[in-house]
Every structure is written in structure tokens, then in C-alpha cells.
Scaffold this motif. Structure first.
Motif, mmCIF file in Angstrom:
data_model
loop_
_atom_site.group_PDB
_atom_site.id
_atom_site.type_symbol
_atom_site.label_atom_id
_atom_site.label_comp_id
_atom_site.label_asym_id
_atom_site.label_seq_id
_atom_site.Cartn_x
_atom_site.Cartn_y
_atom_site.Cartn_z
ATOM 1 N N ASN A 77 -2.726 6.866 -8.051
ATOM 2 C CA ASN A 77 -3.563 5.707 -7.707
ATOM 3 C C ASN A 77 -4.189 5.873 -6.328
ATOM 4 O OD1 ASN A 77 -2.831 4.615 -10.140
ATOM 5 N ND2 ASN A 77 -1.800 2.836 -9.300
ATOM 6 N N VAL A 78 -3.427 6.412 -5.400
ATOM 7 C CA VAL A 78 -3.968 6.667 -4.057
ATOM 8 C C VAL A 78 -5.144 7.632 -4.162
ATOM 9 C CG1 VAL A 78 -3.485 7.695 -1.801
ATOM 10 C CG2 VAL A 78 -1.806 6.159 -2.858
ATOM 11 N N ARG A 104 -2.451 -0.751 -12.228
ATOM 12 C CA ARG A 104 -1.731 -1.576 -11.246
ATOM 13 C C ARG A 104 -0.340 -2.000 -11.732
ATOM 14 N NH1 ARG A 104 -5.630 -3.906 -7.370
ATOM 15 N NH2 ARG A 104 -7.694 -3.555 -8.213
ATOM 16 N N GLU A 105 -0.086 -1.940 -13.039
ATOM 17 C CA GLU A 105 1.169 -2.453 -13.589
ATOM 18 C C GLU A 105 2.408 -1.841 -12.935
ATOM 19 O OE1 GLU A 105 1.220 -2.100 -17.842
ATOM 20 O OE2 GLU A 105 -0.305 -3.663 -18.088
ATOM 21 N N GLY A 106 2.482 -0.524 -12.906
ATOM 22 C CA GLY A 106 3.652 0.142 -12.331
ATOM 23 C C GLY A 106 3.820 -0.182 -10.856
ATOM 24 N N TRP A 107 2.707 -0.255 -10.149
ATOM 25 C CA TRP A 107 2.727 -0.585 -8.723
ATOM 26 C C TRP A 107 3.268 -2.001 -8.509
ATOM 27 C CZ3 TRP A 107 -1.136 -3.958 -6.370
ATOM 28 C CH2 TRP A 107 -1.047 -4.029 -4.975
ATOM 29 N N ASP A 123 0.818 -1.219 0.000
ATOM 30 C CA ASP A 123 0.000 0.000 0.000
ATOM 31 C C ASP A 123 0.848 1.264 0.000
ATOM 32 O OD1 ASP A 123 -2.426 -1.259 -0.172
ATOM 33 O OD2 ASP A 123 -2.942 -1.020 1.945
ATOM 34 N N ARG A 124 2.023 1.202 0.588
ATOM 35 C CA ARG A 124 2.901 2.380 0.640
ATOM 36 C C ARG A 124 3.597 2.644 -0.688
ATOM 37 N NH1 ARG A 124 5.260 1.107 6.530
ATOM 38 N NH2 ARG A 124 3.466 1.894 7.691
ATOM 39 N N LEU A 125 3.491 1.719 -1.612
ATOM 40 C CA LEU A 125 4.186 1.850 -2.890
ATOM 41 C C LEU A 125 3.288 2.289 -4.040
ATOM 42 C CD1 LEU A 125 6.494 -1.286 -2.599
ATOM 43 C CD2 LEU A 125 7.042 1.106 -2.095
ATOM 44 N N HIS A 126 2.005 2.504 -3.761
ATOM 45 C CA HIS A 126 1.118 3.012 -4.806
ATOM 46 C C HIS A 126 1.545 4.421 -5.184
ATOM 47 C CE1 HIS A 126 -2.086 0.092 -5.343
ATOM 48 N NE2 HIS A 126 -2.135 -0.093 -4.040
#
Length: 116
Positions: free
Chosen positions: A17-18, A32-35, A10-13
Motif C-alpha cells: 500500500n505504501v 484498506r481492509e487489512g490496514w 501511517d506506520r501500519l500500512h
């Protein structure tokens, strides 16, 4: 004790996206791909450094899990199965998290059971 690097997905979105999720908009596969790549890169970097890694993230689809496998072919997934009602209750009870409980249904709609 496992002695592993913990990677909180969750910290990497990315901020975009957040913001989407905070507005109640579910993420698409493309969003979601980059995440997923970021999570995969963190896992791979830890393994490369000789460390174990545990990542918490919603790798809901087989294609998402396959993407993570590209970074670490020996990855092991743990599927924490939960029913919609319990998930909704837990998400609704979180304080200060960007994802509203209204998105729980979209997560279940996206979910592909790993089918052990």
C-alpha cells in the motif's frame, strides 16, 4: 496528561500500500481492509491491557469507522475537519512521507463526513 498508547496509522500500512500511494495511486476499500484491521487490533490489544489508546488514521468512510468499532465498540472518533487547499498545502510540505499531495483529492472524494 492523557497517558495513552499512541498508534500511528501511517506506520501500519503494508509495504504494498505504501508503494501504491508513493506512485500516486489511491487505495481502494479492499486495500484498506487489512490496514484498518491492524489498527483495530492494536486499539483492542491496548484496551485489553487496561490502557487507553489514541489512533491517528484516515477513517474516511462510515464503513471504515464501523470496522474499527468491531474491535472496540466504545471507540470515540475525533473528526479534524480541514479544507482541501489547507490539506494539500500540509501534505505537500511534508518531507520524507510516502503520500504525495496528488492523493489529497482522492481522500476528499472518499470522505464521508461523520455528520455529528
Amino acid at each position: 496528561m492523557l497517558q495513552a498508547v499512541f498508534i500511528e496509522g501511517d506506520r501500519l500500512h503494508p509495504p504494498e500500500n505504501v508503494a501504491r500511494m508513493a506512485r500516486g495511486e489511491p487505495l481502494t476499500d479492499a486495500l484498506r481492509e487489512g490496514w484498518l484491521n491492524t489498527i483495530g487490533e492494536r486499539i483492542a490489544a491496548s484496551v485489553h491491557d487496561g490502557q487507553k489508546a489514541v489512533a491517528a488514521c484516515s477513517a474516511l468512510k462510515r464503513s471504515y469507522r464501523d470496522r474499527l468499532r468491531r474491535f472496540s465498540p466504545d471507540i470515540v472518533f475525533v473528526y479534524l475537519k480541514i479544507d482541501r487547499e489547507t490539506a494539500w498545502r500540509r501534505v505537500a510540505g511534508r518531507k520524507g512521507h510516502f503520500m504525495p499531495a496528488s492523493l489529497v483529492e482522492s481522500q476528499f472524494a472518499t470522505l464521508e463526513d461523520p455528520g455529528f
